[in-house]
Design a protein around this motif. Structure first.
Motif, PDB file in Angstrom:
ATOM      1  N   LEU A   7      14.340  14.980   0.368  1.00 52.54           N
ATOM      2  CA  LEU A   7      13.673  13.769   0.831  1.00 52.54           C
ATOM      3  C   LEU A   7      12.603  14.061   1.868  1.00 52.54           C
ATOM      4  O   LEU A   7      11.746  13.210   2.127  1.00 52.54           O
ATOM      5  CB  LEU A   7      14.709  12.797   1.411  1.00 52.54           C
TER       6      LEU A   7
ATOM      7  N   VAL B 140      10.185  11.259  -2.549  1.00 64.30           N
ATOM      8  CA  VAL B 140      10.987  10.035  -2.556  1.00 64.30           C
ATOM      9  C   VAL B 140      11.801  10.000  -3.839  1.00 64.30           C
ATOM     10  O   VAL B 140      11.249  10.116  -4.942  1.00 64.30           O
ATOM     11  CB  VAL B 140      10.084   8.783  -2.459  1.00 64.30           C
TER      12      VAL B 140
ATOM     13  N   TRP C 251      19.293  11.909  -2.200  1.00 67.45           N
ATOM     14  CA  TRP C 251      18.887  10.612  -2.734  1.00 67.45           C
ATOM     15  C   TRP C 251      18.766   9.591  -1.601  1.00 67.45           C
ATOM     16  O   TRP C 251      19.485   9.674  -0.599  1.00 67.45           O
ATOM     17  CB  TRP C 251      19.911  10.083  -3.752  1.00 67.45           C
ATOM     18  N   LEU C 252      17.897   8.628  -1.802  1.00 69.09           N
ATOM     19  CA  LEU C 252      17.807   7.493  -0.888  1.00 69.09           C
ATOM     20  C   LEU C 252      18.846   6.454  -1.285  1.00 69.09           C
ATOM     21  O   LEU C 252      19.060   6.199  -2.478  1.00 69.09           O
ATOM     22  CB  LEU C 252      16.407   6.867  -0.939  1.00 69.09           C
TER      23      LEU C 252
END
Length: 399
Positions: A250, A254, A352-353
């Motif tokens: 990240l 994104v 991961w977001l």
């Protein structure tokens, strides 16, 4: 330098025949423009018409008619009544002045707020127009955060940026505008233009490309890094292969986990600026500072709740002089990369977001949010100074 007026002796005299002709012409003009007394015939006609008017009035009174006597015609040589002309002129002037004032006010309102003016012309109430007016290109560092008052509303699938300053941001790559190029360092103007395009392509591939957002590795962006920067390239490649807190992909790109969330629509908002300058040893240094806003919904059919994740990235890259260093033409070295991620679980380091939804607020966040409360839309914040403060995981004042 100044000049003095000529003395009387230096002024040329006027010939007598020219002066006589001037006097004669002036007298003729005066006689032609002087008012003339009406002739005897004109006075007779006027008197006869007056007598006819009076006789008609007497006949009408004897017969009991209520009709007023006919208006006496204006003199056939005197023209219209002066008072009537002046009165009509004043009324017309007042109307023209009022129309001019209204037009000026309309032009001013349109110049100050074209969105509201267009919405009013379409019959809208103007309530939602101010937050949809596009912002001009950012050319300098902002000095404060955007106000909260002009951005009412709650995000929906139809309007995922409602209630956010991002509603005024540009769409996607259109928000990344390189500056005008000129010769700098070892580069010509054309070479600087090419370098700026490469930096924009890097930002698009790592922050806006749909494949990258779905979790694929941004190979095009990784290929722009100079092979001589082996440590950075190795760290990034390892981050995508085995994400950890130290090697977090990240920091570069994104990524949303498709099994958890999906973009609400196909628009990501972007705002920021790019600049370049001459660096050490004739190198060209490019500085990029951009904020990206991602509206998302929970994965699965029927989900309508929209959340937003806001990411600000600061990137400095350098194009060294190939006559001084062993570098690959067209490639660049990253000298600084910094980021600020808002509205995502910050204690999870799986690459991961994880956006936070309002409906999940009651479940709490497993992170220790000991950091300060910040406004993710405040582009005047110094991220480097905030990194030195206590607690990286704070709260956001809005999304």
């Amino acid at each position: 330098m100044t000049t003095s007026p000529p003395s009387p002796d230096d002024v040329p005299s006027i010939p007598d025949d020219v002066w006589d002709r001037f006097v004669q012409d002036s007298e003729a003009e005066i006689r032609a423009s002087a008012p003339k007394e009406p002739s005897a015939r004109a006075r007779m006609v006027t008197e006869r018409l007056r007598q006819q008017d009076e006789e008609a009035a007497r006949r009408g009174k004897r017969r009991g008619r209520g009709n007023p006597p006919p208006a006496r015609p204006e003199g056939w040589r005197t023209g219209p009544a002066v008072y009537g002309v002046e009165e009509r002129g004043h009324r017309r002037g007042r109307w023209l002045g009022l129309i001019g004032v209204l037009a000026a006010v309309g032009v001013l309102l349109f110049a100050l707020n074209p969105g509201w003016a267009l919405d009013s012309m379409r019959g809208g109430d103007g309530g939602a127009a101010p937050d949809s007016t596009p912002l001009p290109i950012e050319t300098a560092e902002p000095t404060s955060a955007p106000s909260k008052e002009p951005f009412p509303g709650t995000p929906t699938l139809q309007d995922p940026f409602a209630g956010s300053p991002a509603k005024q941001y540009a769409d996607g790559a259109a928000g990344i505008v390189p500056p005008k190029a000129w010769p700098a360092g070892w580069m010509t103007s054309a070479q600087v233009t090419s370098a700026l395009k490469n930096v924009k392509a890097y930002l698009v591939d790592t922050n806006l490309d749909p494949a990258t957002l779905r979790g694929e590795r941004p190979d095009a962006a990784l290929g722009m890094l100079d092979p001589s920067q082996r440590e950075t390239r190795t760290r990034f490649e390892t981050a995508f292969r085995e994400p950890t807190e130290k090697n977090d992909p990240l920091r570069l790109a994104v990524r949303f986990k498709p099994s958890e969330v999906a973009l609400a629509g196909d628009v990501v908002k972007a705002r920021g600026r790019m600049a370049f300058t001459k660096g050490k040893d004739r190198a060209v240094v490019v500085h990029a500072d951009y904020t990206f806003v991602y509206p998302v919904v929970k994965a699965g059919s029927g989900s309508t709740e929209v959340a937003r994740t806001i990411i600000r990235r600061i990137l400095d890259v350098e194009f060294p002089d190939p006559s001084r260093y062993r570098v690959t033409p067209g490639k660049f070295a990253i000298t600084r990369y910094d980021d600020d991620i808002a509205n995502s679980a910050c204690s999870v380091h799986d690459g991961w977001l994880h956006p936070q939804f309002a409906s999940d607020a009651s479940q709490g966040d497993d992170a220790d949010r000991s950091g300060p409360t910040v406004d993710p839309y405040d582009r005047s914040r110094d991220l480097a100074a905030e990194r030195s403060g206590p607690g990286d995981c704070g709260t956001v004042s809005r999304t």
